[in-house]
Scaffold this motif. Structure first.
Motif, PDB file in Angstrom:
ATOM      1  N   PRO A  18      -6.421   3.188  10.052  1.00  0.00           N
ATOM      2  CA  PRO A  18      -6.064   2.385   8.763  1.00  0.00           C
ATOM      3  C   PRO A  18      -4.481   2.554   8.423  1.00  0.00           C
ATOM      4  CG  PRO A  18      -8.133   3.627   8.488  1.00  0.00           C
ATOM      5  CD  PRO A  18      -7.547   4.006   9.861  1.00  0.00           C
ATOM      6  N   GLY A  19      -3.963   1.621   8.109  1.00  0.00           N
ATOM      7  CA  GLY A  19      -2.565   1.676   7.578  1.00  0.00           C
ATOM      8  C   GLY A  19      -1.565   2.164   8.825  1.00  0.00           C
ATOM      9  N   TRP A  20      -1.963   1.824  10.011  1.00  0.00           N
ATOM     10  CA  TRP A  20      -1.243   2.078  11.228  1.00  0.00           C
ATOM     11  C   TRP A  20      -0.688   0.289  11.596  1.00  0.00           C
ATOM     12  CZ3 TRP A  20      -1.225   6.098  15.355  1.00  0.00           C
ATOM     13  CH2 TRP A  20      -1.263   7.340  14.805  1.00  0.00           C
ATOM     14  N   GLU A  21       0.421   0.328  12.406  1.00  0.00           N
ATOM     15  CA  GLU A  21       1.001  -0.992  12.624  1.00  0.00           C
ATOM     16  C   GLU A  21       1.083  -1.006  14.146  1.00  0.00           C
ATOM     17  OE1 GLU A  21       4.185  -2.715  10.534  1.00  0.00           O
ATOM     18  OE2 GLU A  21       3.385  -1.780   8.440  1.00  0.00           O
ATOM     19  N   PRO A  22       0.740  -1.680  15.015  1.00  0.00           N
ATOM     20  CA  PRO A  22       1.113  -1.730  16.277  1.00  0.00           C
ATOM     21  C   PRO A  22       2.759  -1.700  16.765  1.00  0.00           C
ATOM     22  CG  PRO A  22      -0.264  -3.756  15.791  1.00  0.00           C
ATOM     23  CD  PRO A  22       0.237  -3.280  14.826  1.00  0.00           C
TER      24      PRO A  22
END
Length: 153
Positions: A18-22
């Motif tokens: 959750p909340g991570w971006e690639p």
């Protein structure tokens, strides 16, 4: 921050915290484009793994004045990438482990900036993938690239 997925059975499932971006991979990791990678994979299937001699790290360190550990990390990978494992040094082949054994009394070493490390990786890879088996990585080109990147710093 990095996230490693441990899978003893070798099965990995898609997971996005959750909340991570690639993160986009820097183009330098592609070492010559799709054709280079396709040829490398064909050669790898036919010839087997490329053996990088231990002397590779010594030669890179000598030509660049990099500490031996940093040269080894450029050639063989960063130990810190495996820090989640109980004994991270065990992921490396026995013969290269001495590069990563730093006496506890010594000060921690510095790491190359990621852009510099990527540039050295790219320079180590010859233009023709077959040269990896025939001549090995291009240490002279990597050393020249390092000097080019650091001469004004």
């Amino acid at each position: 921050m990095r996230l490693l997925e441990y899978s003893p059975d070798g099965r990995f499932t898609p997971f996005e915290p959750p909340g991570w971006e690639p993160v986009r991979v820097h183009p330098a990791w592609r070492w010559g484009g799709v054709e280079w990678v396709a040829e490398f994979r064909r050669l790898l299937a036919g010839r087997g793994p490329v053996a990088f001699p231990l002397s590779l790290a010594h030669e890179l360190a000598e030509r660049t004045d990099l500490p031996l550990l940093e040269a080894a990390e450029v050639c063989f990978g960063r130990l810190v990438a495996y820090e989640a494992f109980p004994e991270p040094i065990d992921v490396f082949p026995e013969e290269i482990r001495p590069f990563y054994a730093v006496p506890e009394a010594e000060e921690p070493w510095g790491f190359l900036p990621p852009d510099t490390e990527r540039a050295l990786h790219e320079a180590l890879m010859p233009d023709d993938p077959a040269d990896l088996w025939d001549r090995g990585p291009d240490v002279a080109r990597a050393a020249a690239r390092y000097r080019e990147l650091t001469e004004n710093t």
